[in-house]
Design a protein around this motif. Sequence first.
Motif, PDB file in Angstrom:
ATOM      1  N   VAL A   1       0.776  -1.310  -0.148  1.00 17.31           N
ATOM      2  CA  VAL A   1      -0.010  -0.115  -0.058  1.00 17.31           C
ATOM      3  C   VAL A   1       0.855   1.194  -0.054  1.00 17.31           C
ATOM      4  CG1 VAL A   1      -1.553   1.219   1.349  1.00 17.31           C
ATOM      5  CG2 VAL A   1      -2.082  -1.068   1.080  1.00 17.31           C
ATOM      6  N   VAL A   2       1.942   1.296   0.843  1.00 18.63           N
ATOM      7  CA  VAL A   2       2.745   2.516   0.940  1.00 18.63           C
ATOM      8  C   VAL A   2       3.547   2.810  -0.297  1.00 18.63           C
ATOM      9  CG1 VAL A   2       4.676   3.470   2.087  1.00 18.63           C
ATOM     10  CG2 VAL A   2       3.166   2.322   3.499  1.00 18.63           C
ATOM     11  N   SER A   3       4.139   1.538  -0.728  1.00 19.92           N
ATOM     12  CA  SER A   3       4.661   1.450  -2.214  1.00 19.92           C
ATOM     13  C   SER A   3       3.991   2.084  -3.351  1.00 19.92           C
ATOM     14  CB  SER A   3       5.327   0.288  -2.672  1.00 19.92           C
ATOM     15  OG  SER A   3       5.978  -0.084  -1.550  1.00 19.92           O
ATOM     16  N   THR A   4       2.654   1.575  -3.480  1.00 27.27           N
ATOM     17  CA  THR A   4       1.855   1.949  -4.438  1.00 27.27           C
ATOM     18  C   THR A   4       1.345   3.514  -4.457  1.00 27.27           C
ATOM     19  OG1 THR A   4       0.012   0.821  -3.382  1.00 27.27           O
ATOM     20  CG2 THR A   4       1.105  -0.324  -5.222  1.00 27.27           C
ATOM     21  N   LYS A   5       1.093   3.845  -3.313  1.00 27.36           N
ATOM     22  CA  LYS A   5       0.795   5.328  -3.074  1.00 27.36           C
ATOM     23  C   LYS A   5       2.015   6.361  -3.362  1.00 27.36           C
ATOM     24  CE  LYS A   5      -2.308   6.555  -0.122  1.00 27.36           C
ATOM     25  NZ  LYS A   5      -3.208   6.937  -0.940  1.00 27.36           N
ATOM     26  N   ALA A   6       3.189   5.653  -3.076  1.00 32.93           N
ATOM     27  CA  ALA A   6       4.210   6.785  -3.223  1.00 32.93           C
ATOM     28  C   ALA A   6       4.820   6.864  -4.687  1.00 32.93           C
ATOM     29  CB  ALA A   6       5.276   6.483  -2.213  1.00 32.93           C
ATOM     30  N   PHE A   7       4.455   5.776  -5.209  1.00 34.86           N
ATOM     31  CA  PHE A   7       4.978   5.583  -6.637  1.00 34.86           C
ATOM     32  C   PHE A   7       4.863   6.682  -7.659  1.00 34.86           C
ATOM     33  CE2 PHE A   7       4.651   3.766 -10.923  1.00 34.86           C
ATOM     34  CZ  PHE A   7       6.125   3.663 -11.219  1.00 34.86           C
ATOM     35  N   PRO A   8       3.278   7.320  -7.790  1.00 34.78           N
ATOM     36  CA  PRO A   8       2.936   8.325  -8.561  1.00 34.78           C
ATOM     37  C   PRO A   8       3.603   9.572  -8.272  1.00 34.78           C
ATOM     38  CG  PRO A   8       0.915   7.320  -7.804  1.00 34.78           C
ATOM     39  CD  PRO A   8       2.071   6.909  -6.823  1.00 34.78           C
ATOM     40  N   TRP A   9       4.170   9.703  -7.153  1.00 33.07           N
ATOM     41  CA  TRP A   9       5.198  11.043  -6.781  1.00 33.07           C
ATOM     42  C   TRP A   9       6.217  11.125  -7.205  1.00 33.07           C
ATOM     43  CZ3 TRP A   9       2.551  15.033  -4.309  1.00 33.07           C
ATOM     44  CH2 TRP A   9       1.315  14.707  -3.789  1.00 33.07           C
ATOM     45  N   ILE A  10       6.910  10.125  -7.805  1.00 32.81           N
ATOM     46  CA  ILE A  10       8.018   9.980  -8.528  1.00 32.81           C
ATOM     47  C   ILE A  10       8.125  10.793  -9.957  1.00 32.81           C
ATOM     48  CG2 ILE A  10       9.604   8.509  -9.815  1.00 32.81           C
ATOM     49  CD1 ILE A  10       9.085   6.338  -7.691  1.00 32.81           C
ATOM     50  N   PHE A  11       6.881  10.914 -10.444  1.00 34.24           N
ATOM     51  CA  PHE A  11       6.999  11.622 -11.690  1.00 34.24           C
ATOM     52  C   PHE A  11       6.697  13.155 -11.581  1.00 34.24           C
ATOM     53  CE2 PHE A  11       5.159   7.533 -12.351  1.00 34.24           C
ATOM     54  CZ  PHE A  11       5.725   7.055 -13.525  1.00 34.24           C
ATOM     55  N   VAL A  12       6.530  13.557 -10.347  1.00 35.17           N
ATOM     56  CA  VAL A  12       6.000  15.176 -10.094  1.00 35.17           C
ATOM     57  C   VAL A  12       7.063  15.857 -10.534  1.00 35.17           C
ATOM     58  CG1 VAL A  12       5.431  16.910  -8.545  1.00 35.17           C
ATOM     59  CG2 VAL A  12       4.435  14.589  -8.561  1.00 35.17           C
ATOM     60  N   ALA A  13       8.332  15.548 -10.111  1.00 32.78           N
ATOM     61  CA  ALA A  13       9.569  16.434 -10.025  1.00 32.78           C
ATOM     62  C   ALA A  13      10.286  16.673 -11.522  1.00 32.78           C
ATOM     63  CB  ALA A  13      10.779  16.061  -9.252  1.00 32.78           C
ATOM     64  N   PRO A  14      10.294  15.277 -12.288  1.00 33.02           N
ATOM     65  CA  PRO A  14      11.004  15.544 -13.687  1.00 33.02           C
ATOM     66  C   PRO A  14       9.934  15.893 -14.470  1.00 33.02           C
ATOM     67  CG  PRO A  14      10.455  13.219 -12.773  1.00 33.02           C
ATOM     68  CD  PRO A  14      10.241  13.963 -11.617  1.00 33.02           C
ATOM     69  N   PHE A  15       8.805  15.602 -14.705  1.00 30.50           N
ATOM     70  CA  PHE A  15       7.811  16.204 -15.373  1.00 30.50           C
ATOM     71  C   PHE A  15       7.620  17.888 -15.145  1.00 30.50           C
ATOM     72  CE2 PHE A  15       6.971  11.955 -16.298  1.00 30.50           C
ATOM     73  CZ  PHE A  15       6.410  12.025 -17.575  1.00 30.50           C
ATOM     74  N   THR A  16       7.498  18.175 -14.164  1.00 37.63           N
ATOM     75  CA  THR A  16       7.387  19.569 -13.784  1.00 37.63           C
ATOM     76  C   THR A  16       8.696  20.276 -14.355  1.00 37.63           C
ATOM     77  OG1 THR A  16       6.317  19.351 -11.791  1.00 37.63           O
ATOM     78  CG2 THR A  16       7.072  21.569 -12.045  1.00 37.63           C
ATOM     79  N   LEU A  17       9.816  19.855 -14.259  1.00 36.81           N
ATOM     80  CA  LEU A  17      10.902  20.647 -14.703  1.00 36.81           C
ATOM     81  C   LEU A  17      11.245  20.441 -16.279  1.00 36.81           C
ATOM     82  CD1 LEU A  17      13.754  19.081 -12.237  1.00 36.81           C
ATOM     83  CD2 LEU A  17      12.843  21.290 -12.453  1.00 36.81           C
ATOM     84  N   ARG A  18      10.337  19.563 -16.902  1.00 38.47           N
ATOM     85  CA  ARG A  18      10.462  19.280 -18.698  1.00 38.47           C
ATOM     86  C   ARG A  18       9.305  20.200 -19.075  1.00 38.47           C
ATOM     87  NH1 ARG A  18      11.242  19.933 -22.651  1.00 38.47           N
ATOM     88  NH2 ARG A  18      11.962  18.565 -24.357  1.00 38.47           N
ATOM     89  N   PHE A  19       8.106  20.434 -18.237  1.00 41.23           N
ATOM     90  CA  PHE A  19       7.271  20.766 -18.960  1.00 41.23           C
ATOM     91  C   PHE A  19       6.591  21.954 -18.233  1.00 41.23           C
ATOM     92  CE2 PHE A  19       6.916  16.444 -20.287  1.00 41.23           C
ATOM     93  CZ  PHE A  19       7.110  16.638 -21.675  1.00 41.23           C
TER      94      PHE A  19
END
Length: 212
Positions: free
Chosen positions: A73-91
Amino acid sequence: IFSFTAWYIMINFVSFQLLSSRKSSDSSSASETIYSIMQTLNVGRDHTILSPNIGIQWYLFMNIFSRCRHFFVVSTKAFPWIFVAPFTLRFYRYPMALVAMFQLFLAILKQSPTLHDMSFGIALLLLQPRSLIRMQRFSIIALLAIPVTIFIYIVDYWLWLESGTGNPNYLFFQCLAYNVFLMAIVLQFVSATMKRDKALRLTEKQSVLRLN
């Protein structure tokens, strides 16, 4: 962004009024409506108990040992947050496209996703015509295939959980197909937005060279 936020709040308010007006004579109708909205938006939900839904995590949750479920549960809830920083810096130049990407990623990676998450993300894509025009035709095929998977999902859900004559593997296959088609649309949109950004940067570079 302000106009979009205002319309979103207004539509949710109207939906709340329509739902609460069905049982206006019942004193507990407001609390029941708030509870249903919280369940739809996945707020205050016990994620240690996952029931079958349009996502794929419930199937994985059923097949792991009980002692590992909290870690899952903890792993799957934390996984989407991995995309926040790189996508924000790129777009960072395209905030509305960024919101659409995050919404569709949430519709796929959420533990208990709903069709509201998917439809809301598709609606956000329509606000980016310059990215949509750069998407390949496969995205149209994937978009037309999603209603088919939803319809078969409803049938398999009834066969397995209502009549008891179905199989959870059939239901999971429709969930997997739904998420694969949705992921194909998201990846095509990300690729199209990247092409749009490269074209803009190239145009700006050529403009600077001409001025020099």
